[in-house]
Design a protein around this motif. Structure first.
Motif, PDB file in Angstrom:
ATOM      1  N   GLN A  67       0.827  -1.210   0.000  1.00 13.08           N
ATOM      2  CA  GLN A  67       0.000   0.000   0.000  1.00 13.08           C
ATOM      3  C   GLN A  67       0.866   1.266   0.000  1.00 13.08           C
ATOM      4  O   GLN A  67       0.568   2.221  -0.712  1.00 13.08           O
ATOM      5  CB  GLN A  67      -0.920   0.016   1.223  1.00 13.08           C
ATOM      6  N   ILE A  68       1.913   1.259   0.815  1.00 14.62           N
ATOM      7  CA  ILE A  68       2.817   2.409   0.895  1.00 14.62           C
ATOM      8  C   ILE A  68       3.465   2.664  -0.463  1.00 14.62           C
ATOM      9  O   ILE A  68       3.507   3.806  -0.937  1.00 14.62           O
ATOM     10  CB  ILE A  68       3.896   2.186   1.989  1.00 14.62           C
ATOM     11  N   CYS A  69       3.965   1.601  -1.079  1.00 11.83           N
ATOM     12  CA  CYS A  69       4.660   1.740  -2.362  1.00 11.83           C
ATOM     13  C   CYS A  69       3.727   2.285  -3.445  1.00 11.83           C
ATOM     14  O   CYS A  69       4.113   3.173  -4.209  1.00 11.83           O
ATOM     15  CB  CYS A  69       5.272   0.413  -2.792  1.00 11.83           C
ATOM     16  N   ILE A  70       2.508   1.781  -3.494  1.00  8.09           N
ATOM     17  CA  ILE A  70       1.537   2.271  -4.480  1.00  8.09           C
ATOM     18  C   ILE A  70       1.222   3.744  -4.210  1.00  8.09           C
ATOM     19  O   ILE A  70       1.266   4.578  -5.115  1.00  8.09           O
ATOM     20  CB  ILE A  70       0.249   1.420  -4.478  1.00  8.09           C
ATOM     21  N   ALA A  71       0.909   4.055  -2.956  1.00  6.85           N
ATOM     22  CA  ALA A  71       0.538   5.436  -2.606  1.00  6.85           C
ATOM     23  C   ALA A  71       1.670   6.405  -2.934  1.00  6.85           C
ATOM     24  O   ALA A  71       1.436   7.469  -3.524  1.00  6.85           O
ATOM     25  CB  ALA A  71       0.168   5.520  -1.124  1.00  6.85           C
ATOM     26  N   LEU A  72       2.898   6.045  -2.574  1.00  6.41           N
ATOM     27  CA  LEU A  72       4.030   6.944  -2.828  1.00  6.41           C
ATOM     28  C   LEU A  72       4.348   7.064  -4.311  1.00  6.41           C
ATOM     29  O   LEU A  72       4.672   8.147  -4.791  1.00  6.41           O
ATOM     30  CB  LEU A  72       5.278   6.458  -2.071  1.00  6.41           C
ATOM     31  N   THR A  73       4.255   5.964  -5.028  1.00 14.03           N
ATOM     32  CA  THR A  73       4.538   5.986  -6.468  1.00 14.03           C
ATOM     33  C   THR A  73       3.558   6.896  -7.194  1.00 14.03           C
ATOM     34  O   THR A  73       3.955   7.748  -7.995  1.00 14.03           O
ATOM     35  CB  THR A  73       4.494   4.554  -7.048  1.00 14.03           C
ATOM     36  N   VAL A  74       2.280   6.740  -6.900  1.00 17.33           N
ATOM     37  CA  VAL A  74       1.246   7.557  -7.543  1.00 17.33           C
ATOM     38  C   VAL A  74       1.395   9.015  -7.123  1.00 17.33           C
ATOM     39  O   VAL A  74       1.347   9.921  -7.961  1.00 17.33           O
ATOM     40  CB  VAL A  74      -0.162   7.006  -7.222  1.00 17.33           C
ATOM     41  N   HIS A  75       1.597   9.242  -5.848  1.00 16.59           N
ATOM     42  CA  HIS A  75       1.733  10.605  -5.330  1.00 16.59           C
ATOM     43  C   HIS A  75       2.918  11.320  -5.982  1.00 16.59           C
ATOM     44  O   HIS A  75       2.786  12.459  -6.443  1.00 16.59           O
ATOM     45  CB  HIS A  75       1.899  10.561  -3.811  1.00 16.59           C
ATOM     46  N   ALA A  76       4.055  10.656  -6.024  1.00 14.01           N
ATOM     47  CA  ALA A  76       5.246  11.268  -6.631  1.00 14.01           C
ATOM     48  C   ALA A  76       4.997  11.576  -8.101  1.00 14.01           C
ATOM     49  O   ALA A  76       5.394  12.637  -8.592  1.00 14.01           O
ATOM     50  CB  ALA A  76       6.453  10.335  -6.477  1.00 14.01           C
ATOM     51  N   GLN A  77       4.324  10.667  -8.786  1.00 15.13           N
ATOM     52  CA  GLN A  77       4.103  10.880 -10.217  1.00 15.13           C
ATOM     53  C   GLN A  77       3.187  12.072 -10.482  1.00 15.13           C
ATOM     54  O   GLN A  77       3.471  12.875 -11.364  1.00 15.13           O
ATOM     55  CB  GLN A  77       3.545   9.602 -10.866  1.00 15.13           C
ATOM     56  N   ILE A  78       2.113  12.214  -9.714  1.00 19.13           N
ATOM     57  CA  ILE A  78       1.220  13.358  -9.973  1.00 19.13           C
ATOM     58  C   ILE A  78       1.896  14.668  -9.594  1.00 19.13           C
ATOM     59  O   ILE A  78       1.682  15.684 -10.249  1.00 19.13           O
ATOM     60  CB  ILE A  78      -0.178  13.220  -9.309  1.00 19.13           C
ATOM     61  N   GLU A  79       2.734  14.634  -8.560  1.00 12.69           N
ATOM     62  CA  GLU A  79       3.471  15.851  -8.219  1.00 12.69           C
ATOM     63  C   GLU A  79       4.437  16.217  -9.341  1.00 12.69           C
ATOM     64  O   GLU A  79       4.507  17.374  -9.744  1.00 12.69           O
ATOM     65  CB  GLU A  79       4.245  15.668  -6.907  1.00 12.69           C
ATOM     66  N   GLU A  80       5.187  15.231  -9.818  1.00 14.48           N
ATOM     67  CA  GLU A  80       6.204  15.499 -10.837  1.00 14.48           C
ATOM     68  C   GLU A  80       5.598  15.881 -12.183  1.00 14.48           C
ATOM     69  O   GLU A  80       6.136  16.732 -12.886  1.00 14.48           O
ATOM     70  CB  GLU A  80       7.118  14.280 -10.989  1.00 14.48           C
TER      71      GLU A  80
END
Length: 172
Positions: A60-73
């Motif tokens: 869950q952490i990996c998915i949340a962080l991956t998606v979050h980082a991508q939308i920010e970037e």
């Protein structure tokens, strides 16, 4: 009391076209909610004892962080960088993202195997906490002052987040 409910009802009819917009949080609220969610997942990981629970939380952490980082970037950082003519905050945030992504790669899809695994997740949590603090204390206030259309940005972030989450669900 009845007069306020009437006011609400009439307001709903006049804003029917923008109802979808009002349900979407602005960019900063959306990103703060993501930060809060992932922070809670790290706290649960610290308390978890079973390997299965740890693995589920890390996924869950990996998915949340991956998606979050991508939308920010993809969306948030370019807008902030342009509005602020920033040469420091966004580049530093991107480097922090890369460090977090390296740790994600080290634990994603790996069975929890003791101290090293736990240490990697713990350090990831510490880096995320540092990153969140900088965004919330420095970048977000400056983005607000810069006059960005945070409502419109929030809609774009939410739409992209929904797309990426759907892709992640298909992978797992």
């Amino acid at each position: 009391m009845p007069s306020s409910s009437t006011g609400t009802a009439s307001r709903k009819t006049t804003t029917r076209r923008t109802a979808a917009k009002s349900k979407t949080p602005d960019a900063i609220s959306l990103l703060r909610a993501d930060h809060k969610e992932v922070s809670a997942l790290f706290e649960q990981f610290e308390k978890a004892r079973s390997t299965a629970k740890k693995q589920q939380l890390v996924e869950q952490i990996c998915i949340a962080l991956t998606v979050h980082a991508q939308i920010e970037e993809e969306i948030f950082y370019p807008e902030v960088q342009a509005a602020l003519k920033d040469k420091e905050l966004v580049p530093e945030a991107k480097v922090e993202h890369q460090s977090i992504k390296d740790l994600i790669a080290a634990v994603e899809g790996v069975a929890p195997d003791g101290e090293d695994y736990d240490a990697k997740v713990t350090v990831m949590g510490e880096w995320v906490k540092h990153h969140v603090k900088e965004e919330q204390n420095e970048m977000f206030p400056k983005a607000k002052k810069a006059g960005l259309d945070l409502a419109e940005l929030g809609e774009r972030l939410q739409q992209r987040k929904d797309e990426l989450m759907a892709e992640q669900q298909m992978k797992h």
